[in-house]
Write an enzyme that holds these catalytic residues in place. Structure first.
Site, PDB file in Angstrom:
ATOM      1  N   ASP A 147       1.757  10.411   3.174  1.00 46.17           N
ATOM      2  CA  ASP A 147       2.514  11.329   4.025  1.00 46.17           C
ATOM      3  C   ASP A 147       1.536  12.299   4.678  1.00 46.17           C
ATOM      4  O   ASP A 147       1.322  13.413   4.210  1.00 46.17           O
ATOM      5  CB  ASP A 147       3.538  12.081   3.166  1.00 46.17           C
ATOM      6  N   CYS A 151      15.302  47.994   5.523  1.00 44.64           N
ATOM      7  CA  CYS A 151      14.511  47.564   4.377  1.00 44.64           C
ATOM      8  C   CYS A 151      15.340  47.681   3.095  1.00 44.64           C
ATOM      9  O   CYS A 151      15.922  48.731   2.835  1.00 44.64           O
ATOM     10  CB  CYS A 151      13.252  48.417   4.276  1.00 44.64           C
ATOM     11  N   LYS A 171      10.976   3.203   1.894  1.00 46.62           N
ATOM     12  CA  LYS A 171      10.872   4.655   1.702  1.00 46.62           C
ATOM     13  C   LYS A 171      11.463   5.037   0.360  1.00 46.62           C
ATOM     14  O   LYS A 171      12.539   4.559  -0.012  1.00 46.62           O
ATOM     15  CB  LYS A 171      11.622   5.385   2.813  1.00 46.62           C
ATOM     16  N   CYS A 194      13.486  50.714   1.001  1.00 43.01           N
ATOM     17  CA  CYS A 194      13.430  52.119   1.421  1.00 43.01           C
ATOM     18  C   CYS A 194      14.464  52.466   2.484  1.00 43.01           C
ATOM     19  O   CYS A 194      14.660  53.633   2.812  1.00 43.01           O
ATOM     20  CB  CYS A 194      12.034  52.462   1.938  1.00 43.01           C
ATOM     21  N   CYS A 203       7.038  52.918   1.833  1.00 43.25           N
ATOM     22  CA  CYS A 203       8.095  52.059   1.266  1.00 43.25           C
ATOM     23  C   CYS A 203       7.739  51.675  -0.175  1.00 43.25           C
ATOM     24  O   CYS A 203       6.678  51.092  -0.419  1.00 43.25           O
ATOM     25  CB  CYS A 203       8.227  50.803   2.117  1.00 43.25           C
ATOM     26  N   TYR A 250      -6.387   2.318   6.572  1.00 48.00           N
ATOM     27  CA  TYR A 250      -5.530   1.189   6.215  1.00 48.00           C
ATOM     28  C   TYR A 250      -5.454   0.070   7.259  1.00 48.00           C
ATOM     29  O   TYR A 250      -4.763  -0.916   7.040  1.00 48.00           O
ATOM     30  CB  TYR A 250      -4.124   1.658   5.855  1.00 48.00           C
ATOM     31  N   GLU A 266       0.852  -1.194   0.000  1.00 47.59           N
ATOM     32  CA  GLU A 266       0.000   0.000   0.000  1.00 47.59           C
ATOM     33  C   GLU A 266       0.878   1.231   0.000  1.00 47.59           C
ATOM     34  O   GLU A 266       1.940   1.233   0.644  1.00 47.59           O
ATOM     35  CB  GLU A 266      -0.869   0.021   1.269  1.00 47.59           C
ATOM     36  N   CYS A 292       8.933  45.893   7.301  1.00 46.87           N
ATOM     37  CA  CYS A 292       9.187  47.298   7.027  1.00 46.87           C
ATOM     38  C   CYS A 292       7.878  48.014   7.324  1.00 46.87           C
ATOM     39  O   CYS A 292       6.861  47.730   6.707  1.00 46.87           O
ATOM     40  CB  CYS A 292       9.590  47.509   5.575  1.00 46.87           C
ATOM     41  N   LYS A 319       2.341   4.564   1.184  1.00 42.54           N
ATOM     42  CA  LYS A 319       2.434   5.166   2.516  1.00 42.54           C
ATOM     43  C   LYS A 319       2.084   6.640   2.352  1.00 42.54           C
ATOM     44  O   LYS A 319       2.817   7.386   1.704  1.00 42.54           O
ATOM     45  CB  LYS A 319       3.864   4.996   3.025  1.00 42.54           C
TER      46      LYS A 319
HETATM   47 ZN   LIG Z   1      10.672  49.557   3.125  1.00 46.17          ZN
END
Ligand SMILES: [Zn+2]
Length: 660
Positions: free
Chosen positions: A110, A399, A305, A402, A422, A215, A106, A417, A108
């Site tokens: 995740d 930033c 795996k 700016c 900006c 399962y 089967e 920021c 697996k």
């Molecule tokens: Zn900025």
């Protein structure tokens, strides 16, 4: 009355099963909604008749915290390997002691392992795996997942194990929404599923697209013909109404099992859910019992795996990108490399905490990974000698756009920021305003916005509506025709539906979906603007926090002046149009005879508008035959096949108020 309630419950549960487990809708959303509404109103009149298996009990509630719950039957781990040799050895040992054994392979999944308990066929409890001995009771959240039956087709006592997962496409959609709303992104579908299932407010869980593959079954009461093999028990689970993975395979020996693993190593990327391997179990349940367990895992099962999809490349630089909320996100710029069939030159670094944790430095060789994740990410740094000679990467203090000092906001890992002017932030906000989910001004792209901004023509989204044809003509490479197109697409957005404008506002915690709900509820901007917190939090799906965010947004002086400006610029949303229906999704209609109120073409058009299809001949796949006057042989055939026949009036009732 009780008969009617039971009938409705059964029909709705059956429809859920068809839709969410078999992926094969049996009735239209219209019929479903009608039955659901009837059941709900009957239950409201007779609250004593509400039972836990009623489909109305899937809506969710808020918990203080999840209570620990000790599993009746321990959930073991699985031994696992990446090598086929180890699988062969495992099988050889079994053969030596127990003779040739059939194996069940089967995929697996995740996701998140959980245990469901059913008493006499009724779902009573759902618990997370936890440490295998004690988990958390998340029954209310699990009830919102429609692939989990509330009532089985047989009244058995059974404990079922399975994996909760989020489809990859839903994961991508969720992250897109979170990105647009400046919210945290999930690293992969499993994290998204985990984050969604452990919400104290199960209404949030209900909104996330989660599903479950089962399962394992442990039958705890009397069952006629108790399954003797694992394969049979999975088939029995399916018969009881559980969703099981269709890619299960019964193999004669280890060689066949290995072939199965090899084939899925490649095919797995085409699935809409993440799988990280194959679980291989001895089929015979008696042999399983004899083999027993080690201290942590069953001896009769093992997991192969898949090798992770990882490659190495060089980190050229870390780009610091400024989002519309001012959040700064680090992005790895990489030497282009082939990964999972596509060339990758950028990868996610999530946030600066992650950059610090990885200790990634410019020039490093790094591992990037795609596997179950859709956006490639940097997972590891090769810590060679050169790595340690390179300067450490430090998060920016200012930033990149700016130069303002960056700040952290309460309880968040992101750097922000906070400068309202900006340039990068303003441009990101305008880009969002014109984006497909917001005002959908498709002719104005990021480079145009940047130019308009740099020339001083726009400083906010509102300024878009002040632009003239001549302004566009001053941009590089813009000729009259494209200037006209850009100008027109902006003008055409002025009367967009209210939901689009609300989305475009980028109110904290309000994405496209919430905007739709708000528009549907309040209908005009005026009403939404003046709503108080109480009115807002009464709206379905809007909690107190979001209500507060919305309330504050409309009382912010900046918002008030923006709204006034939009009004003078004639940006006035059209009231919500209620013709976005998909009631007929998955349904096929055949039209026959002469209709009184419309032509057959017009009827076909309406069916299409509702998401349905039309076909010229009647078959067992036909959902409905719409029969007018003087219907001929098609009607006879429909009767023979037992296809539902609609009169013109039935049809008009179904589409009433939905399409023009
Ligand atoms: Zn900025």
């Amino acid at each position: 009355m009780l008969d009617r309630i039971n009938f409705l419950k059964d029909e709705i549960n059956k429809a859920n099963y068809k839709y969410y487990v078999e992926d094969n809708p049996s009735i239209s959303d219209y019929e479903y909604d009608k039955m659901y509404a009837e059941l709900k109103s009957l239950e409201e009149q007779n609250p004593l008749l509400i039972t836990p298996d009623s489909p109305t009990q899937r809506v969710g509630s808020v918990s203080e915290k999840f209570l620990p719950y000790k599993h009746k039957y321990r959930l073991y781990s699985l031994d696992n390997t990446y090598e086929y040799d180890v699988l062969e050895d495992w099988y050889k040992k079994i053969v030596k002691e127990y003779g040739e054994q059939k194996l069940v392979c089967e995929l697996k999944i995740d996701g998140l392992a959980i245990a469901l308990t059913y008493e006499k066929g009724i779902f009573v409890r759902g618990v997370t795996r936890g440490d295998g001995i004690t988990g958390e009771d998340i029954t209310n959240n699990l009830k919102t997942i429609k692939a989990i039956p509330l009532k089985l087709f047989e009244p058995v006592d059974v404990e079922v194990r399975g994996e909760i997962y989020m489809p990859k496409t839903s994961f991508e959609k969720l992250n897109e929404e979170n990105l647009a709303n400046g919210e945290k992104l999930f690293a992969n579908p499993r994290n998204a599923a985990a984050g969604s299932i452990r919400q104290l407010d199960s209404k949030i869980t209900a909104k996330r697209d989660l599903s479950m593959f089962c399962y394992t079954a442990i039958f705890t009461g009397t069952v006629n013909n108790l399954p003797k093999t694992h394969y049979e028990s999975i088939m029995y689970l399916k018969k009881l109404g559980f969703k099981t993975n269709p890619n299960i395979k019964l193999c004669d020996n280890a060689n066949e099992a290995i072939k199965y693993c090899q084939s899925w190593d490649e095919k797995r990327f085409s699935l809409d859910y993440a799988t990280d391997g194959v679980v291989i179990k001895v089929n015979d349940l008696l042999v399983q019992q004899e083999m027993g367990f080690t201290s942590r895992a069953p001896k009769w099962a093992t997991a192969f795996k898949f090798p992770p999809e990882e490659v190495t490349t060089t980190l050229i630089k870390i780009e610091e990108s400024v989002g519309k909320t001012g959040a700064i996100t680090p992005v790895a710029v990489l030497e282009p490399v082939l990964l999972g069939g596509s060339t990758v030159s950028r990868a996610s670094l999530h946030n600066f905490d992650e950059v610090g944790r990885l200790d990634v430095r410019i020039g490093d060789r790094v591992y990037i990974k795609k596997a179950a994740e859709i956006i490639p990410k940097v997972v590891k740094v090769i810590e060679d000698e050169e790595h340690f000679n390179r300067p450490q990467y430090l998060p920016p203090e200012y930033c990149p756009s700016c130069g303002a000092k960056l700040n952290t906001h309460d309880g968040e890992v992101n750097l922000y920021c906070d400068n309202p002017e900006c340039p990068a932030k303003v441009c990101a906000r305008i880009e969002f305003w014109v984006s497909k989910d917001a005002m959908d001004i498709d002719k104005v792209g990021p480079s145009v916005i940047e130019q308009l901004y740099n020339k001083g023509f726009i400083k906010s989204p509102v300024d878009l509506y002040k632009l003239s044809m001549q302004d566009f003509m001053q941009l590089d490479l813009v000729k009259e025709k494209s200037a006209f197109n850009m100008y027109t697409s902006i003008q055409n957005s002025k009367n967009n539906p209210l939901s689009r404008l609300i989305t475009a506002f980028s109110i904290k915690n309000v994405g496209k979906e919430t905007a739709n709900v708000l528009a549907g509820e309040f209908e005009t901007l005026e009403k939404l603007k003046s709503a108080d917190i109480e009115q807002l939090s009464k709206v379905e799906g809007i909690g107190e926090i979001i209500a507060q965010d919305i309330y504050e947004f409309f009382r912010n002086p900046e918002t008030i002046s923006m709204l006034e400006e939009l009004k003078t610029l004639n940006v006035e949303p059209a009231p919500p149009v209620k013709n976005v229906y998909d009631d007929f999704k998955g349904l096929t209609f055949v039209l026959t005879g002469t209709l009184q109120n419309m032509t057959r073409d017009e009827a076909s058009e309406k069916i299409k508008q509702m998401g349905g299809k039309t076909s010229s001949s009647v078959s067992k796949n036909t959902s409905y035959v719409l029969a007018g006057e003087n219907a001929g042989s098609k009607l006879d055939k429909a009767e023979k096949l037992g296809v539902i026949i609609l009169s013109e009036k039935d049809f008009l009732d179904m589409i009433k108020g939905k399409v023009l």
